[in-house]
Design an enzyme around this catalytic site. Sequence first.
Site, mmCIF file in Angstrom:
data_model
loop_
_atom_site.group_PDB
_atom_site.id
_atom_site.type_symbol
_atom_site.label_atom_id
_atom_site.label_comp_id
_atom_site.label_asym_id
_atom_site.label_seq_id
_atom_site.Cartn_x
_atom_site.Cartn_y
_atom_site.Cartn_z
ATOM 1 N N SER A 124 -6.047 -42.380 38.638
ATOM 2 C CA SER A 124 -6.681 -41.434 37.426
ATOM 3 C C SER A 124 -6.508 -39.705 37.114
ATOM 4 C CB SER A 124 -7.736 -40.906 37.785
ATOM 5 O OG SER A 124 -8.795 -41.087 37.302
ATOM 6 N N HIS A 180 -7.789 -25.134 37.978
ATOM 7 C CA HIS A 180 -8.749 -23.884 36.741
ATOM 8 C C HIS A 180 -8.393 -22.786 37.648
ATOM 9 C CE1 HIS A 180 -10.297 -27.031 34.712
ATOM 10 N NE2 HIS A 180 -10.086 -28.023 35.028
ATOM 11 N N CYS A 192 -8.417 -44.222 41.952
ATOM 12 C CA CYS A 192 -8.088 -45.271 42.110
ATOM 13 C C CYS A 192 -7.207 -46.397 42.856
ATOM 14 C CB CYS A 192 -8.885 -46.159 40.862
ATOM 15 S SG CYS A 192 -10.553 -45.305 39.881
#
Length: 264
Positions: A111, A116, A139
């Site tokens: 995935s 940040h 996943c």
Amino acid sequence: MEKLQLHGFNNLTKSLSFNIYDICYAKSGQQQRRYIEYIDEMYNAKRLTQILTDVNAIIGAEILNIARQDYEPQGASVTMLISEGHVPESITNVEGPGPAPESVVAHLNKSHITVHTYPESHPYGGISTFRADIDVSTCGRISPLKALNYLIHSFESDIVIMDYRVRGFTRDISGQKHYNDHEITSIQNYISDAMAERYQMIDVNVYQEKIFHTKMILKDFHLDNYLFETDKDALTDEERIAIQKQLKQEMAEIFYGRNYKLRR
């Protein structure tokens, strides 16, 4: 633990959100700016990319794409699109810490991974706070919690706040749905004993919804560790007491998620 035989691909989505906070005292406006510049350089997009690349190795994925950006005046972001890789038999979802930085091995699954950063300062109080938000969503077979121990070691922050959730379902070969494929009672079980000893930790778990929340704050407070370009011995006793109160209040407000009035 007996392996779950699935019909097709593992469709469970396992998501770890990890927030770290680093607090410091920078006396003057100029010192605050230099602190922001220092932390911005220390956790620039290049360094963050390396950290996420190591996380990718831990969870056993293949990197498909990397997007990274340093911002003006400060902050950075990195996003990795990843796909399923080969998962060694030695990597399991059994509750327990994943590897530390000095022993990164491999593997997880599929995935994305993002980070940040948010450096900022109090407008006049001398307090500066650095926050990094990291999300690992997969996943497949291995939980992103296996990367948690490495992430905590990589940042070693004053406060750590973590959320983990398993969503969706997958089917076994008989067609029965499974809403989780690994046992979990607490995020704390994925943190090494040595690291856990350093923090006070609180859990808020909703087991039936597969939602797990843990937050950590350092137990020991040493003023020297929080002063940026300021010598503790150059401060008066009154200044040291006042600064310590400011720092502890900042940490308590972040940890408990509410504002407090500073006691004089």
